[in-house]
Design an enzyme around this catalytic site. Structure first.
Site, PDB file in Angstrom:
ATOM      1  N   PHE A 128       0.808  -1.222   0.000  1.00 52.10           N
ATOM      2  CA  PHE A 128       0.000   0.000   0.000  1.00 52.10           C
ATOM      3  C   PHE A 128       0.840   1.270   0.000  1.00 52.10           C
ATOM      4  CE2 PHE A 128      -4.597   0.679   0.384  1.00 52.10           C
ATOM      5  CZ  PHE A 128      -4.999  -0.548  -0.085  1.00 52.10           C
ATOM      6  N   CYS A 135     -15.620   2.221  -1.036  1.00 54.13           N
ATOM      7  CA  CYS A 135     -15.387   2.196   0.421  1.00 54.13           C
ATOM      8  C   CYS A 135     -14.522   3.347   0.940  1.00 54.13           C
ATOM      9  CB  CYS A 135     -14.765   0.857   0.811  1.00 54.13           C
ATOM     10  SG  CYS A 135     -15.935  -0.497   0.612  1.00 54.13           S
TER      11      CYS A 135
HETATM   12  N1  LIG Z   1     -17.611  -3.630  -1.670  1.00 49.03           N
HETATM   13  C1  LIG Z   1     -16.638  -3.800  -0.802  1.00 49.03           C
HETATM   14  O1  LIG Z   1     -15.472  -4.012  -1.172  1.00 49.03           O
HETATM   15  C2  LIG Z   1     -16.910  -3.764   0.670  1.00 49.03           C
HETATM   16  C3  LIG Z   1     -15.934  -4.251   1.554  1.00 49.03           C
HETATM   17  C4  LIG Z   1     -16.185  -4.208   2.915  1.00 49.03           C
HETATM   18  C5  LIG Z   1     -17.367  -3.656   3.386  1.00 49.03           C
HETATM   19  N2  LIG Z   1     -18.284  -3.162   2.508  1.00 49.03           N
HETATM   20  C6  LIG Z   1     -19.529  -2.611   3.048  1.00 49.03           C
HETATM   21  O2  LIG Z   1     -20.560  -3.575   2.882  1.00 49.03           O
HETATM   22  C7  LIG Z   1     -21.812  -2.945   2.618  1.00 49.03           C
HETATM   23  C8  LIG Z   1     -22.359  -3.450   1.288  1.00 49.03           C
HETATM   24  O3  LIG Z   1     -21.465  -3.061   0.272  1.00 49.03           O
HETATM   25  P1  LIG Z   1     -21.522  -3.677  -1.198  1.00 49.03           P
HETATM   26  O4  LIG Z   1     -20.324  -3.167  -1.913  1.00 49.03           O
HETATM   27  O5  LIG Z   1     -21.752  -5.136  -1.123  1.00 49.03           O
HETATM   28  O6  LIG Z   1     -22.822  -2.956  -1.756  1.00 49.03           O
HETATM   29  P2  LIG Z   1     -23.579  -3.288  -3.115  1.00 49.03           P
HETATM   30  O7  LIG Z   1     -24.193  -2.028  -3.548  1.00 49.03           O
HETATM   31  O8  LIG Z   1     -22.690  -4.042  -4.049  1.00 49.03           O
HETATM   32  O9  LIG Z   1     -24.716  -4.314  -2.665  1.00 49.03           O
HETATM   33  C9  LIG Z   1     -25.771  -3.980  -1.842  1.00 49.03           C
HETATM   34  C10 LIG Z   1     -27.026  -4.729  -2.288  1.00 49.03           C
HETATM   35  O10 LIG Z   1     -28.086  -4.411  -1.381  1.00 49.03           O
HETATM   36  C11 LIG Z   1     -29.289  -4.320  -2.123  1.00 49.03           C
HETATM   37  N3  LIG Z   1     -30.263  -3.548  -1.376  1.00 49.03           N
HETATM   38  C12 LIG Z   1     -30.389  -2.196  -1.267  1.00 49.03           C
HETATM   39  N4  LIG Z   1     -31.417  -1.904  -0.456  1.00 49.03           N
HETATM   40  C13 LIG Z   1     -31.956  -3.064  -0.058  1.00 49.03           C
HETATM   41  C14 LIG Z   1     -33.042  -3.417   0.773  1.00 49.03           C
HETATM   42  N5  LIG Z   1     -33.781  -2.470   1.363  1.00 49.03           N
HETATM   43  N6  LIG Z   1     -33.321  -4.718   0.969  1.00 49.03           N
HETATM   44  C15 LIG Z   1     -32.580  -5.671   0.374  1.00 49.03           C
HETATM   45  N7  LIG Z   1     -31.534  -5.413  -0.440  1.00 49.03           N
HETATM   46  C16 LIG Z   1     -31.243  -4.129  -0.645  1.00 49.03           C
HETATM   47  C17 LIG Z   1     -28.856  -3.674  -3.429  1.00 49.03           C
HETATM   48  O11 LIG Z   1     -29.801  -3.931  -4.449  1.00 49.03           O
HETATM   49  C18 LIG Z   1     -27.502  -4.346  -3.675  1.00 49.03           C
HETATM   50  O12 LIG Z   1     -27.642  -5.513  -4.458  1.00 49.03           O
HETATM   51  C19 LIG Z   1     -21.518  -1.443   2.647  1.00 49.03           C
HETATM   52  O13 LIG Z   1     -21.764  -0.964   3.942  1.00 49.03           O
HETATM   53  C20 LIG Z   1     -20.025  -1.370   2.342  1.00 49.03           C
HETATM   54  O14 LIG Z   1     -19.438  -0.216   2.871  1.00 49.03           O
HETATM   55  C21 LIG Z   1     -18.085  -3.214   1.159  1.00 49.03           C
END
Ligand SMILES: NC(=O)c1ccc[n+]([C@@H]2O[C@H](COP(=O)([O-])OP(=O)(O)OC[C@H]3O[C@@H](n4cnc5c(N)ncnc54)[C@H](O)[C@@H]3O)[C@@H](O)[C@H]2O)c1
Length: 436
Positions: free
Chosen positions: A250, A261
């Site tokens: 990093f 994120c």
């Molecule tokens: N993407 C990453 O690399 C990562 C890593 C660690 C933590 N996170 C955290 O994890 C969480 C999710 O991130 P992500 O990247 O997977 O998001 P994302 O947007 O890829 O997925 C979220 C999903 O939730 C669904 N959704 C939205 N509202 C909803 C509801 N009311 N009921 C059911 N489903 C619903 C969306 O349609 C979507 O498919 C966030 O808080 C993010 O900060 C993400």
């Protein structure tokens, strides 16, 4: 165990597939009915190495199912994982509306004792809020646990199968036992499962992302200074990284951090600090440095062309916010393309995976090329924006023959300035020493 995943995105789908792969029955729920219909037909909405095969295999074996019905997802499981988006609100805080609304529904549908696990990245105190919401209506016992996710997009399946650590915020003994059993297959090589209180677990996630973002901004600042004093950041990076207290990872300068994120998590932690009347001065600087760094490549380009980019053909290699993903959320490429469009440049882009997503944003405004060399046709400069492996050892002769002018702005320092000069290119890296 019977597990439901609420929110089947990058985190939910990967984690759901991995839990199914270790023998659990997993029901992935999402509000997006089209996504669920596609998943039922084996169509995976995101690109993650190894994910498609794992989802298909576990779905075929009947361990992984999909639904758009939240009530069914709640009723059928004993552990409910919240993997919902927590995007940035206008004031910089994490938007918890989805998490809190789903918590209300869970309270309504709770049909027996259950564990609710928050995997979304949420500010300190959110688990307490979820608990309060569910307690108001629930007719059964429940536990709310913080279990932040640390997977890296592009290596999400591997990270989930072999996490560096698992952080679990709960003080309930029975829940500790269940979570230990659930995660046992993932920590067979001895990586730790760290049990702590809920607030510390919530803070650990923000602390980790904020620290990683700080490393990037620190190196970007140093790279900019290296250019002014005639040092080469690549040598500085190597010299620093061999100190075990610093470590080699990093430390790569570039075009600023992006993705779904780091930008929002840095801002949300700043907001938490403000709300608690404590200013995280370091993070304010990290955020400002990053905003500036996203402009660095275009600034170099403008200088090279004396501000005249109208009608100039500029090629971009890489659109995703990092390699091995199609995710373009908050990607530096977006800021770069927008700036080039404002300057009325003609833009030709290539990305091995993210073209489909980019078309949604820029259809009709820029030229999409299926092949990296196609993007170079007639270009007066090439910008390297994402360090995909396929860009690392290109055919320099072929590149030169296709480009109108052999000029490269390497936003990821993937080329050796000496090699580029020998091949007849004008080369600009980030914080690199110019070769005379
Ligand atoms: N993407 C990453 O690399 C990562 C890593 C660690 C933590 N996170 C955290 O994890 C969480 C999710 O991130 P992500 O990247 O997977 O998001 P994302 O947007 O890829 O997925 C979220 C999903 O939730 C669904 N959704 C939205 N509202 C909803 C509801 N009311 N009921 C059911 N489903 C619903 C969306 O349609 C979507 O498919 C966030 O808080 C993010 O900060 C993400």
């Amino acid at each position: 165990m019977k597990i439901s995943i609420i929110g089947t995105g990058y985190v939910g789908l990967v984690q759901g597939a991995c839990f199914a792969d270790t023998g659990n029955n997993v029901l992935c729920m999402d509000i997006d009915e089209k996504k669920i219909a596609n998943l039922k037909r084996g169509i995976i909405p995101i690109y993650e190495p190894g994910l498609e095969e794992m989802v298909r295999r576990n779905a075929q074996d009947g361990r992984l199912e999909f639904t758009a019905n939240l009530k069914m997802a709640v009723e059928k499981s004993s552990i409910i994982f919240l993997c919902l988006p927590t995007p940035q609100s206008d004031d910089g805080s994490a938007d918890l509306s989805r998490v809190l609304k789903v918590s209300e529904s869970i309270a309504e549908y709770l049909n027996e004792d259950k564990i609710i696990v928050s995997k979304s990245t949420v500010p300190v105190g959110t688990v307490d809020r979820i608990r309060q919401i569910i307690r108001k209506k629930a007719k059964h016992d429940f536990e709310v646990v913080s279990n932040p996710e640390f997977l890296k997009e592009g290596a999400a399946v591997q990270d989930s199968l072999k996490p560096d650590r698992i952080v679990i915020g709960t003080r309930n003994k029975k829940t500790i036992g269940i979570m230990t059993e659930l995660y046992a297959p993932f920590v067979r090589t001895g990586n730790p499962v760290l049990f702590m209180d809920e607030r510390s677990a919530e803070m650990t996630k923000y602390a980790s992302n904020a620290f990683l973002a700080s490393k990037i901004s620190f190196m970007n600042e140093l790279a900019n200074l290296c250019e002014k004093v005639g040092a080469d950041i690549d040598w500085v990076r190597r010299g620093m990284g061999t100190d075990p207290r610093i470590g080699p990872q990093f430390l790569f300068p570039g075009v600023g951090y992006g993705g779904s994120c780091f930008p929002k998590d840095v801002k949300a932690l700043m907001k938490t600090s403000q709300e608690n009347e404590y200013e995280l001065k370091i993070l304010r600087a990290v955020d400002e440095v990053n905003a500036n760094q996203k402009k660095v490549l275009v600034r170099k380009l403008v200088k090279h062309f004396n501000g005249q980019l109208r009608g100039k053909c500029i090629a971009l290699w890489g659109l995703a916010f990092k390699p091995q993903t199609d995710d373009m959320r908050d990607a530096p490429a977006i800021e770069i393309i927008n700036a080039l469009l404002d300057l009325e440049a003609d833009i030709r882009v290539h990305d091995p995976i993210a073209l489909t997503r980019a078309k949604v944003l820029y259809d009709g405004k820029i030229e999409f090329c299926e092949n990296s060399y196609d993007a170079l046709k007639g270009a007066e400069a090439l910008l390297i924006v994402t360090e995909w492996n396929e860009f690392r050892r290109p055919d320099l002769k072929r590149m030169k023959s296709l480009m109108k002018k052999p000029v490269v702005f390497d936003g990821r320092n993937i080329y050796d300035p000496k090699d580029m000069k020998e091949a007849g290119f004008t080369y600009h890296g980030i914080g690199r020493k110019s070769i005379d």
